[in-house]
Design a protein around this motif. Structure first.
Motif, PDB file in Angstrom:
ATOM      1  N   ASP A  53     -22.096  32.154   5.744  1.00 49.38           N
ATOM      2  CA  ASP A  53     -22.484  30.950   6.219  1.00 49.38           C
ATOM      3  C   ASP A  53     -23.871  31.352   6.500  1.00 49.38           C
ATOM      4  O   ASP A  53     -25.111  30.897   6.593  1.00 49.38           O
ATOM      5  CB  ASP A  53     -22.106  30.701   7.363  1.00 49.38           C
ATOM      6  CG  ASP A  53     -20.795  30.095   7.311  1.00 49.38           C
ATOM      7  OD1 ASP A  53     -21.063  29.746   5.812  1.00 49.38           O
ATOM      8  OD2 ASP A  53     -19.819  29.989   8.130  1.00 49.38           O
ATOM      9  N   SER A  56     -25.881  31.179   3.501  1.00 50.46           N
ATOM     10  CA  SER A  56     -26.770  30.058   3.048  1.00 50.46           C
ATOM     11  C   SER A  56     -27.433  29.332   3.948  1.00 50.46           C
ATOM     12  O   SER A  56     -28.200  28.107   3.369  1.00 50.46           O
ATOM     13  CB  SER A  56     -25.306  28.972   2.329  1.00 50.46           C
ATOM     14  OG  SER A  56     -24.513  30.276   1.372  1.00 50.46           O
ATOM     15  N   MET A  60     -29.334  25.128   4.429  1.00 54.70           N
ATOM     16  CA  MET A  60     -28.435  24.181   5.912  1.00 54.70           C
ATOM     17  C   MET A  60     -29.329  24.019   6.766  1.00 54.70           C
ATOM     18  O   MET A  60     -29.214  22.393   7.174  1.00 54.70           O
ATOM     19  CB  MET A  60     -26.989  25.156   6.078  1.00 54.70           C
ATOM     20  CG  MET A  60     -25.486  25.906   5.295  1.00 54.70           C
ATOM     21  SD  MET A  60     -25.317  24.221   4.607  1.00 54.70           S
ATOM     22  CE  MET A  60     -24.095  23.612   5.522  1.00 54.70           C
ATOM     23  N   GLU A  61     -30.323  24.861   6.904  1.00 52.12           N
ATOM     24  CA  GLU A  61     -31.090  24.101   7.938  1.00 52.12           C
ATOM     25  C   GLU A  61     -32.345  23.524   7.321  1.00 52.12           C
ATOM     26  O   GLU A  61     -32.452  22.306   7.992  1.00 52.12           O
ATOM     27  CB  GLU A  61     -32.052  25.651   8.291  1.00 52.12           C
ATOM     28  CG  GLU A  61     -30.567  26.568   9.635  1.00 52.12           C
ATOM     29  CD  GLU A  61     -31.592  27.571  10.204  1.00 52.12           C
ATOM     30  OE1 GLU A  61     -30.738  28.424  10.980  1.00 52.12           O
ATOM     31  OE2 GLU A  61     -32.674  27.903   8.794  1.00 52.12           O
ATOM     32  N   SER A  83     -23.741  27.971  -2.430  1.00 56.21           N
ATOM     33  CA  SER A  83     -24.903  26.930  -1.541  1.00 56.21           C
ATOM     34  C   SER A  83     -24.861  25.836  -1.628  1.00 56.21           C
ATOM     35  O   SER A  83     -24.554  24.575  -0.178  1.00 56.21           O
ATOM     36  CB  SER A  83     -25.779  27.907  -1.206  1.00 56.21           C
ATOM     37  OG  SER A  83     -25.423  29.127  -0.968  1.00 56.21           O
ATOM     38  N   SER A  86     -22.068  23.662   0.679  1.00 54.92           N
ATOM     39  CA  SER A  86     -21.429  24.004   1.248  1.00 54.92           C
ATOM     40  C   SER A  86     -22.604  22.887   2.149  1.00 54.92           C
ATOM     41  O   SER A  86     -21.448  22.131   2.434  1.00 54.92           O
ATOM     42  CB  SER A  86     -21.760  25.403   1.814  1.00 54.92           C
ATOM     43  OG  SER A  86     -20.748  26.865   1.588  1.00 54.92           O
ATOM     44  N   ALA A  87     -23.797  22.345   2.127  1.00 54.93           N
ATOM     45  CA  ALA A  87     -24.718  21.725   2.138  1.00 54.93           C
ATOM     46  C   ALA A  87     -24.024  20.387   1.871  1.00 54.93           C
ATOM     47  O   ALA A  87     -24.118  19.559   3.146  1.00 54.93           O
ATOM     48  CB  ALA A  87     -26.224  22.054   1.301  1.00 54.93           C
ATOM     49  N   ALA A  90     -21.366  19.454   4.587  1.00 55.40           N
ATOM     50  CA  ALA A  90     -22.097  18.605   5.601  1.00 55.40           C
ATOM     51  C   ALA A  90     -22.411  17.806   6.277  1.00 55.40           C
ATOM     52  O   ALA A  90     -22.545  17.661   7.172  1.00 55.40           O
ATOM     53  CB  ALA A  90     -22.513  20.816   6.478  1.00 55.40           C
TER      54      ALA A  90
END
Length: 259
Positions: A53, A56, A60-61, A83, A86-87, A90
């Motif tokens: 986390d 990555s 994400m930001e 990565s 994950s994005a 989310a």
């Protein structure tokens, strides 16, 4: 529609310089990012970055900041595929399509580390030439496995079809990183509702000596995608060995999925 380019392990935004320049010259909005402790990012591993986390977080930001009602195109290379996942998990409503370029692409049935377990089994000889070092995370009793790619490995497994100039650049720019397998093995699979709901395209690098074409096809069989493309003659670093061809692939994907 904005295109976000995500590098693979040990690399940084710098490896996209050819593709980013070509896309921008043709009017596309392009952002190539450095993940944490990569490229020009000032953080260090494991002093500042010790989890997937953490690693990555820049992506994400960036995706979190996309205004409501807008969508982006994510393009990820090798470890960058995790990565991307994950994005996608989310922020599925903010991503028009995710493009995996010779990338590790997880599924929705296994822990994220599963695809690496399979790669180790199918290509054990690849890992003989990589140095893995277990380092204790500062302030914790837990260890993290860190690696860096040496010039010989870069030349024979990643950059064999690239120019000597690009290989030299890589040997100067790569940084130590981790696959964070200790972390990823403890996680649940990415969700069908998030990651599984986003359109995906996989671009196969035909002469990849690291994630070989047969394993890339196994990844696609393991987690079917909307479309498959292949770049003949591309080594693992398709953005450097076949930048024009990769650029054309990305353009066609953006034009198709931007509607």
């Amino acid at each position: 529609m904005r295109i976000i380019l995500v590098h693979g392990n040990c690399h940084g935004a710098w490896c996209w310089y050819k593709v980013a320049a070509m896309l921008r010259s043709q009017g596309y909005s392009v952002t190539a990012i450095d993940l944490a402790a990569c490229g020009a990012d000032p953080r260090r591993l494991p002093e500042d970055i010790s989890t997937f986390d953490d690693y990555s977080m820049p992506l994400m930001e960036l995706v979190a900041a996309v205004p409501d009602g807008e969508k982006v195109v994510l393009v990820g290379h090798m470890f960058g595929g995790l990565s991307l996942a994950s994005a996608m998990d989310a922020f599925p409503d903010k991503i028009a399509v995710a493009v995996f370029v010779a990338a590790m692409m997880p599924d929705v049935n296994h822990a994220p580390s599963y695809i690496f377990d399979q790669h180790f089994k199918q290509s054990p000889e690849l890992y003989v030439d990589i140095d893995f070092n277990s380092i204790i995370v500062p302030g914790s009793s837990e260890a993290i496995t860190v690696t860096c790619l040496d010039p010989e490995f870069l030349a024979s497994k990643l950059y064999q079809n690239c120019t000597f100039e690009d290989l030299t650049l890589a040997s100067m720019m790569v940084r130590p990183t981790s696959l964070f397998l200790e972390d990823l093995s403890k996680r649940q699979a990415f969700s069908k509702e998030g990651y599984g709901s986003v359109d995906k395209v996989y671009i196969i690098s035909g002469e990849d000596a690291s994630i070989r074409a047969d394993f890339q096809r196994w990844l696609i069989e393991n987690n079917p995608v909307n479309e498959v493309m292949e770049i003949s003659g591309a080594d693992h670093m398709a953005m450097l060995s076949k930048p024009r061809e990769l650029c054309e692939c990305i353009k066609s994907i953006v034009d198709k999925f931007a509607d």
